[in-house]
Design an enzyme around this catalytic site. Structure first.
Site, mmCIF file in Angstrom:
data_model
loop_
_atom_site.group_PDB
_atom_site.id
_atom_site.type_symbol
_atom_site.label_atom_id
_atom_site.label_comp_id
_atom_site.label_asym_id
_atom_site.label_seq_id
_atom_site.Cartn_x
_atom_site.Cartn_y
_atom_site.Cartn_z
ATOM 1 N N HIS A 156 81.796 19.777 57.739
ATOM 2 C CA HIS A 156 80.524 19.870 57.656
ATOM 3 C C HIS A 156 79.638 20.197 58.605
ATOM 4 C CE1 HIS A 156 76.859 17.559 55.773
ATOM 5 N NE2 HIS A 156 76.523 17.795 56.881
ATOM 6 N N GLU A 158 82.960 14.093 59.458
ATOM 7 C CA GLU A 158 83.512 15.399 58.581
ATOM 8 C C GLU A 158 83.929 16.572 59.477
ATOM 9 O OE1 GLU A 158 81.708 14.183 54.272
ATOM 10 O OE2 GLU A 158 80.780 15.662 55.375
ATOM 11 N N HIS A 216 72.306 18.447 53.180
ATOM 12 C CA HIS A 216 72.731 19.571 51.915
ATOM 13 C C HIS A 216 71.307 19.877 50.883
ATOM 14 C CE1 HIS A 216 76.887 20.511 52.426
ATOM 15 N NE2 HIS A 216 77.024 19.311 52.673
ATOM 16 N N ASP A 240 79.513 23.099 54.153
ATOM 17 C CA ASP A 240 80.892 22.654 54.136
ATOM 18 C C ASP A 240 81.992 23.961 54.169
ATOM 19 O OD1 ASP A 240 79.968 20.262 54.053
ATOM 20 O OD2 ASP A 240 80.379 19.707 52.016
#
Length: 250
Positions: free
Chosen positions: A227, A224, A159, A166
């Site tokens: 993500h 995740e 990120h 996300d």
């Protein structure tokens, strides 16, 4: 940030001669706010994070070209959780509810959006580029037993490089989120992309999102389902610029 994958629920049903499950809007359970008890209050951690220095990196990197997603594609929808209280720490971490990615990743995401629109679906973005100091706050606030769900500021997050996003899916007809196996930012096995529990509908929705994202060069993070990292993330250095200081770009 947050392991062989399952056959898609739709594929399994089709093999049995049955139709794929209908897409369903998000259930109350998956909409629930998932929170943790921070090791230290965010109010104490913020000034320390702002005063800290990102890790030094060696090598050559591409020039940063962070693009605001809704400026590139106004049809993208945003729900920037870290700009409000609806997040795992229950407090705002961002000063502005905006989302940015490096230009190649942003353009790839816009192509995903156009592809999904042909199926009556769209993307709902929760987070994109994240300043490094916020990653440090996440790490310092999260209990060590749950550190696998957050990035280590000593190495930085994808990120931080502007190459991770996300997101989830919405039904363009109703505007509602599709059901997924877990809530966003849920610190549990339900968040894993290979999780086998939950409903067949939720797993099919999760895997549909993954297929569309992988087609445009994104890879899902192993802990995740929401993500995704863009393939060129190694080409960009860690960034620590705040949203309000990112210059507008055409």
């Amino acid at each position: 940030m947050r392991h062989p994958f399952l056959l898609l629920a739709a594929t399994a049903l089709a093999a049995c001669g049955a139709a794929p499950p209908a897409r369903q809007p998000t259930s109350v359970a998956t909409q629930a706010i998932v929170r943790i008890d921070p090791v230290r209050p965010v109010a104490e951690l913020r000034p320390l994070a702002l005063a800290a220095v990102p890790p030094a990196e060696s090598g050559e990197f591409r020039a940063s070209d962070l693009v605001e997603l809704v400026a590139l594609d106004p049809t993208l929808r945003l729900d920037i959780r870290y700009a409000g209280t609806n997040n795992f720490l229950g407090t705002p971490l961002y000063d502005q509810a905006r989302a940015f990615l490096q230009r190649p990743a942003a353009e790839a995401l816009a192509r995903v959006q156009r592809s999904l629109a042909r199926e009556g679906l769209g993307l709902l973005v929760h987070d994109g580029y994240r300043p490094w100091y916020v990653t440090k706050m996440f790490w310092d606030a999260t209990p060590p037993a749950q550190h696998r769900f957050v990035a280590d500021p000593a190495t930085g997050s994808r990120h931080n490089r502007g190459c991770a996003v996300d997101l989830t899916l919405v039904d363009l007809g109703t505007g509602r989120e599709l059901e997924m196996p877990s809530a966003y930012d849920e610190f549990s096995e339900r968040a894993y992309p290979r999780y086998t529990g939950g409903s067949a509908v939720a797993r099919a929705n999760r895997d549909l999102l993954r297929r569309h994202m992988e087609t445009e060069g994104f890879a899902v993070y192993e802990f995740e389902w929401w993500h995704f990292d863009y393939r060129d993330w190694r080409s960009y250095a860690i960034q620590n610029v705040r949203f309000e200081d990112i210059p507008p770009r055409p």
